[in-house]
Design a protein around this motif. Structure first.
Motif, mmCIF file in Angstrom:
data_model
loop_
_atom_site.group_PDB
_atom_site.id
_atom_site.type_symbol
_atom_site.label_atom_id
_atom_site.label_comp_id
_atom_site.label_asym_id
_atom_site.label_seq_id
_atom_site.Cartn_x
_atom_site.Cartn_y
_atom_site.Cartn_z
ATOM 1 N N TYR A 130 -0.358 -16.533 2.624
ATOM 2 C CA TYR A 130 -1.641 -15.839 2.434
ATOM 3 C C TYR A 130 -1.327 -14.372 2.196
ATOM 4 O O TYR A 130 -0.507 -13.798 2.915
ATOM 5 C CB TYR A 130 -2.539 -15.976 3.675
ATOM 6 N N ILE A 133 -4.487 -8.242 3.062
ATOM 7 C CA ILE A 133 -5.803 -7.726 2.691
ATOM 8 C C ILE A 133 -5.871 -6.314 3.274
ATOM 9 O O ILE A 133 -6.043 -6.141 4.491
ATOM 10 C CB ILE A 133 -6.931 -8.629 3.248
ATOM 11 N N ALA A 135 -7.953 -3.980 3.581
ATOM 12 C CA ALA A 135 -9.116 -3.565 4.381
ATOM 13 C C ALA A 135 -8.969 -3.958 5.850
ATOM 14 O O ALA A 135 -9.615 -3.370 6.727
ATOM 15 C CB ALA A 135 -10.398 -4.176 3.805
ATOM 16 N N LEU A 136 -8.109 -4.941 6.125
ATOM 17 C CA LEU A 136 -7.940 -5.365 7.517
ATOM 18 C C LEU A 136 -7.139 -4.359 8.340
ATOM 19 O O LEU A 136 -7.193 -4.393 9.568
ATOM 20 C CB LEU A 136 -7.262 -6.740 7.578
ATOM 21 N N ARG A 139 -9.842 -2.026 9.625
ATOM 22 C CA ARG A 139 -10.658 -2.760 10.584
ATOM 23 C C ARG A 139 -9.888 -2.990 11.884
ATOM 24 O O ARG A 139 -10.415 -2.815 12.981
ATOM 25 C CB ARG A 139 -11.100 -4.106 9.989
#
Lengths: 209, 209
Positions: A130, A133, A135-136, A139
């Motif tokens: 995978y 990402i 943006a994580l 976050r």
């Protein structure tokens, strides 16, 4: 018993500290996650989730998941008690451990896995790739700070995470706070109760495990 | 005892099914997550994580985290045993429960929270808003399929998830499979062992809880 282990990963450290608190020594079998050794056909037979730690019992059964392993060790070697002294003590231990896992460990892992080049295209330990990402990362940073503030509030009121006794939940928090240094977060900064707790727990011989 | 509950959410259902299997009835106090009632000052006093379920003990203590609650109930009412009959049975139950939580429940939740308009700008139950990340919908779908395939392989070999006995781990899987319908995934399709297990567990009166 033997333990499939990786000395750089936080979850195996939870079990190594737990064993040290119990005064137990078991054979450690290294599985180098940096070299993706968890994906070999041999290890996938041992644990299809491709995670460490895994405990091999004396009967040759394989138990994964840190909590499952430590509860098993607690049954094999009950003293010193690390899941509280009674039903309510166990409930508090599992509650705080769950909060650390779901709100802290997950948040730090989310940052590291989506930031570090070592996890590019492979953010989970299992066989399926995978991608990261980005943006994580942000976050995860927000969630980690929120979690650490919660721990500060708790430890300002309580000598150990689950109450008066050192428990498995403290081990989970120690490992998470130390793991956060990998993403350059020092949870002790500006959090005096967490810092004092960290100094106290780090002075236990088991913390070196 | 009373249970802070929301009848549409998967984790409170785990505890309701567990109570039904034990033959226990407790007062249910609804906390409507669709109306963000978990963020009221009153509920934040009860559980700063803003999650349900929360058990209030007869002494007025609040225990969050489904596993902690169910272990406490198991101590209050040991029969029928839902965490295995011995230390190894408990280890297997906690291992499979951990796999369901970390690989299944998390994946389905990742999809729903990043897809449904109801979670826009607020993908976690706590007080801090976090925006949806659309890439997590696709990632969650992949992880959910991978998880369901793992469950199919296990249930082709084992009558219940942790072995010969129905346990807390089966309840976690039932709740996860049913929760996946919210994101239009029917885990039973093309997975005959999982489908047979789902039919068997859904026939237990507790499944209606």
């Amino acid at each position: 018993m033997k333990l499939y282990d990786f000395n750089r990963a936080p979850n195996p450290r939870r079990v190594r500290i737990f064993l040290a608190e119990k005064g137990l020594e078991v054979e450690l079998v290294p599985v180098n996650l940096f070299r993706m050794e968890q994906l070999t056909p041999e290890f996938r037979q041992i644990n299809p989730s491709c995670t460490v730690p895994v405990l091999e019992t004396d009967d040759g059964e394989h138990i994964s998941e840190s909590l499952a392993i430590c509860r098993y060790i607690e049954a094999v070697q009950p003293e010193p008690r690390l899941f509280g002294a009674d039903a309510l003590g166990e409930a508090r231990t599992l509650m705080w451990n769950g909060i650390v896992e779901h709100e802290g460990m997950t948040a730090v892992a989310e940052m590291l896995r989506n930031l570090s080049p070592g996890f590019r295209d492979h953010v989970f330990p299992g066989p399926v790739p995978y991608p990261q990402i980005p943006a994580l990362v942000e976050r995860g940073a927000g969630r980690t700070a929120q979690f650490l503030d919660r721990m500060e509030a708790r430890l300002a009121d309580s000598s150990w995470l689950a109450g008066d006794d050192f428990t498995f939940a403290d081990i989970a928090l120690l490992v998470t706070v130390d793991f956060a240094k990998w993403v350059e977060i020092d949870g002790r900064e500006g959090r005096p109760a967490l810092a004092a707790w960290h100094e106290k727990i780090s002075a236990r011989p088991s913390a070196g495990a």
